[in-house]
Design an enzyme around this catalytic site. Structure first.
Site, short mmCIF file in Angstrom:
data_model
loop_
_atom_site.label_atom_id
_atom_site.label_comp_id
_atom_site.label_asym_id
_atom_site.label_seq_id
_atom_site.Cartn_x
_atom_site.Cartn_y
_atom_site.Cartn_z
N ASP A 264 44.36 38.94 35.80
CA ASP A 264 44.78 38.60 37.15
C ASP A 264 46.20 38.03 37.08
OD1 ASP A 264 44.49 38.03 39.93
OD2 ASP A 264 44.13 35.93 39.42
N ASP A 570 40.60 33.96 38.34
CA ASP A 570 40.21 32.64 38.84
C ASP A 570 39.54 32.70 40.21
OD1 ASP A 570 42.37 33.39 40.32
OD2 ASP A 570 43.55 31.58 39.97
N ASP A 574 37.73 38.24 41.44
CA ASP A 574 37.73 38.67 40.04
C ASP A 574 36.32 38.71 39.43
OD1 ASP A 574 40.62 38.66 39.93
OD2 ASP A 574 40.50 36.47 39.89
#
Length: 831
Positions: A264, A570, A574
């Site tokens: 990410d 986070d 995700d």
């Protein structure tokens, strides 16, 4: 296999062996459970359990309820700082900005517009007339109708997908399953052959069975489960010291085996803090704003270094305007810097602090008279302030809007006529490099009528401010280490492609738009089929404007392409991808609960470099697993070689059942635990990842086991045959055979410390437990030889010093053979 061996031992009234094997299994279960329970407790300390409340309008009255009590049809009132309690269709917005990084991964707040009409297939991040559950209002006010709650919300759908997502099997689990199957088959075949041959020769079947079970117990690496658990537990503790909490022990090795990290962007590679990085004064070029994050440390530098006196005056004018036209707060409270308000406004205040312009000072000196708050439909905000004896206006907003308000612009030599083309080119250049561009202007207002946008004419254009969510300081180096270790890194984000590419360039992940794939492109390829989708994934290193479900599709595609995949993140967006990957890595500080629950590893400092440290520890762990397996299998194989050579030579079996079990105890009782504690060899991050389909028994492992088992088993058999042929009794021959095997297998411990490095290049002091354990085991055997009752049970006894020397010389041949093999392998790797 161990349970079967325990049951057989019990029925043969070998209770000590049975209880020993059961103890091995119990210790393994206790250590594993305790370690994972400890990890869960550490994770619990990271959770921030805060109940969410909502202000709703029912029957014309406004009151506060628990967010869980919201139902479709409720009218919800939104204001700055609130968490959105459900999915809302907005019906009113007043300068409403919402942080949706939880869902989209995009760091910049989204400006909401209740009147917007969207295409039916608009991406999640583009649905500006909606507010989604779990997101945070960063600015303004709004009102919306609840259209979905619980599992029906976008956040709920993400949670629901987790129940349908099957996690990929960890590489270590897959390899150990194959390894166990191969060992079981090999030992079973060997034991059945021995039984068949000995029974045919007329040996008592019961005695043959006892002997064969003893050989099986000795050959089966029953110490492996405990050693494996110790290896992983040691790695877990080492990772904890490097800011990685391990929730599932097997994930330690999985991270070490990964060859692809899908990371990410927001909060993982970047700081998730909007930061002013460039100041562009028309006709004067760019000035760099140093420092990152919510900290006033830094300065504004020009192309030639420190600004001149005239440049300082211009900078002060720009940051003063940005500070006065500002609704945020940034200041020192209780010894630390705190802030609240819109992230753009906070970034401007931080920039002002870097050049000594304090919000409290300038607002006290130039008090605000009136203001026009920011609204998405206006795309600007303005304040009217008293400056001396006159009123002055300060404006910030989209460059194309402020250009229309200005007829002059500031230059190093004073105000000059506006050069629209130069400003537009500068703004476009900054945008193309991934910056969020904000314009600043000021001017004098002479009219006494009520302050409105009609008075915003004839202003002076001051500057363009380029903002970006900056890279974490350690991210670039960490990505470079991954590249050196043969690990591919890709960035997966909901951000705009240009912004994503700008960050990727800084990281060295990608250089052109050809390496960027967007969500709509993925959707188009998905309709064509898996092959087209995989072709798109294969070459991409940046995935932008990606929706949560597409992150999952990307991970599944990477697994189809043969990668061992780690996914970092986070946000709730995700979580499905982390669950589907071989190993999920969540951020401990900024991560949501749903992300942490979906991950096997949690990074306590949200530092991408900690992930790389975890990869290194994972590789050390797998290397140590292989060292333990090599020791256990090679020594067990040597015993089988010894027995088969004896069978083919038609001589009595060289060791009794009790001697085999004793040999197993003094050669594998503690040494394999010592190997599990081996420190890193130092070159782990310079090696390529293990091939995805490679088992424990790769070519090097097989070669080493074959060579060492033939040397140990063959030389021991020759000694045994020689002793029998020269008139030694059976007990004397077995005593010497036993002692030589003990010496061989204890020396083999030092060959096991590295696959290719010389045993003499590794200092014994690197692992004193291994050295002490091996010497201690040898001492235990010597003690048994001189202890009457024990030597009687084992049918062993003391030998002369001269005989000791001859046996030691024979045992040293294993060191010579393995050193020669390693030398050839180092010089000719492909041999």
């Amino acid at each position: 296999m161990l349970l079967v061996a325990a049951v057989v031992s019990f029925f043969l009234e070998r209770h000590t062996d049975a209880f020993f094997i059961l103890a091995v299994l119990l210790i393994n279960a206790v250590i594993g459970t305790a370690q994972e329970y400890s990890a869960e407790r550490n994770l619990e300390s990271l959770r921030n359990l805060v109940r969410t409340y909502a202000r709703v309008v029912r029957e014309g009255e406004s009151f506060e309820v628990d967010a869980e009590e919201c139902v479709p049809g409720d009218i919800v009132l939104l204001e700055e700082g609130m968490k959105v309690p459900a999915d809302l269709r907005l019906i009113e917005t007043h300068a409403l900005n919402v942080d949706e990084s939880l869902l989209t991964g995009e760091s910049a707040p989204v400006s909401k517009d209740a009147s917007a009409v969207l295409k039916w297939n608009a991406a999640l991040g583009d649905r500006v007339n909606m507010a989604f559950a779990g997101t945070i209002v960063t600015r303004g006010r709004g009102k919306g109708v609840v259209v979905a709650t619980g599992i029906e919300t976008e956040l709920g759908r993400l949670a629901e997908t987790l129940t349908d997502v099957e996690s990929a099997k960890p590489p270590l689990t897959r390899r150990m399953e194959v390894f166990s199957g191969n060992i079981a088959k090999a030992v079973l075949i060997a034991v059945l052959l021995i039984i068949a041959i000995e029974v045919r020769r007329g040996m008592d079947p019961a005695q043959v069975f006892v002997q064969s079970v003893a050989l099986a117990v000795s050959a089966i690496p029953e110490g492996l489960p405990v050693a494996l658990t110790v290896v992983l537990a040691v790695a877990v503790n080492r990772m904890a010291r490097r800011n990685v909490i391990v929730r599932r022990m097997v994930a330690v090795e999985t991270l070490g085996s990964c060859d692809f990290i899908a990371s990410d962007k927001t909060g993982t590679l970047t700081m998730n803090v909007l930061t002013a990085r460039l100041v562009a004064i028309p006709g004067h070029g760019y000035m760099e704003v140093t420092g990152d994050g919510i900290s006033p440390e830094g300065e504004i530098r020009t192309a030639h270094g420190r600004p001149t006196e005239r440049e300082e005056h211009l900078i002060k004018r720009v940051v003063t305007a940005a500070t006065l036209c500002n609704e945020a707060f940034f200041g020192m409270r209780n010894g630390r810097w705190v802030h609240h308000g819109d992230t753009v406004d906070v970034a401007l205040l931080v920039m002002a602090h870097k050049v000594g312009v304090m919000q409290a000072d300038v607002t006290a000196k130039h008090p605000m008279v009136a203001q026009i708050p920011f609204a998405s439909e206006r795309k600007f905000a303005a304040t009217l302030n008293r400056v001396g004896e006159r009123h002055q206006v300060f404006v910030k907003g989209a460059p194309e809007i402020l250009i229309e308000m200005c007829d002059r612009m500031v230059t190093i030599d004073g105000d000059a006529p506006l050069e629209r083309d130069a400003i537009e080119r500068c703004a476009a250049d900054m945008a193309n490099n991934g910056y969020r561009v904000l314009a600043i202007a000021d001017g004098v207002v002479e009219s006494d009528e009520e302050f409105s946008d009609k008075q915003l004419r004839g202003l002076t254009f001051l500057a363009l401010i380029g903002m970006i969510d900056p890279l974490r300081p350690e991210a670039e180096h960490a990505v470079a280490r991954c590249r050196k270790a043969g690990i591919q890194v890709a960035m997966v984000t909901g951000d705009h492609p240009i912004t994503a590419l700008a960050i990727a360039r800084e990281l060295g992940l990608a250089q052109s738009m050809e390496e960027v794939v967007t969500g709509p492109e993925l959707k188009k390829a998905e309709h064509i089929g898996d092959e087209a989708f995989d072709d798109l994934i294969r070459q991409a290193r940046v995935f932008a404007r990606v929706e949560p479900r597409q992150k999952l599709d990307i991970v599944q595609s990477l697994i189809r392409l043969g990668h061992t995949v780690a996914v970092t993140g986070d946000g709730a967006n995700d979580a499905p991808a982390m669950r589907a990957a071989h190993v999920g890595v969540a951020m401990g500080m900024s991560g949501t609960d749903i992300a942490k629950e979906s991950a096997e590893l949690v990074i306590t400092d949200d530092n991408f470099a900690s992930i790389v440290a975890g990869v290194e520890e994972g590789r050390v762990a797998y290397s140590n697993v292989r060292k333990v397996i090599f020791l256990l299998v090679s020594t067990g194989a040597a015993e089988i070689v010894l027995f088969f050579l004896s069978l083919f030579a038609a001589v009595p079996l060289p060791l009794l059942a009790v001697q085999l079990l004793w040999l197993n105890l003094v050669t594998n009782g503690i040494q394999h635990i010592g190997l599990a504690l081996e420190p890193a060899e130092g070159d782990e991050m310079r090696r390529p990842p293990r091939p995805h389909g490679e088992g424990i028994f790769n070519r090097i492992m097989v070669e080493r086991i074959l060579l060492s088992s033939i040397v140990m088993g063959g030389i021991t058999f020759m000694l045994y045959r020689y002793l029998l042929s020269t008139g030694s009794s059976m007990d004397e021959a077995r005593n010497s055979t036993m002692l030589l095997m003990v010496l061989f297998e204890n020396l083999q411990v030092f060959n096991s410390r590295s696959e290719l490095r010389s045993a003499f290049s590794l200092s014994p002091m690197r692992n004193p437990i291994l050295v002490i354990g091996t010497l201690g085991a040898q001492l235990v055997h010597i003690t048994a030889m001189y202890t009457p009752w024990l030597s009687g049970v084992l049918n062993i006894g003391p030998v002369s010093l001269e005989h000791w020397a001859r046996l030691l010389a024979l045992a040293l041949t294993i060191l010579v053979a393995m050193e020669a093999y390693k030398m050839v392998r180092r010089r000719v790797p492909s041999a």
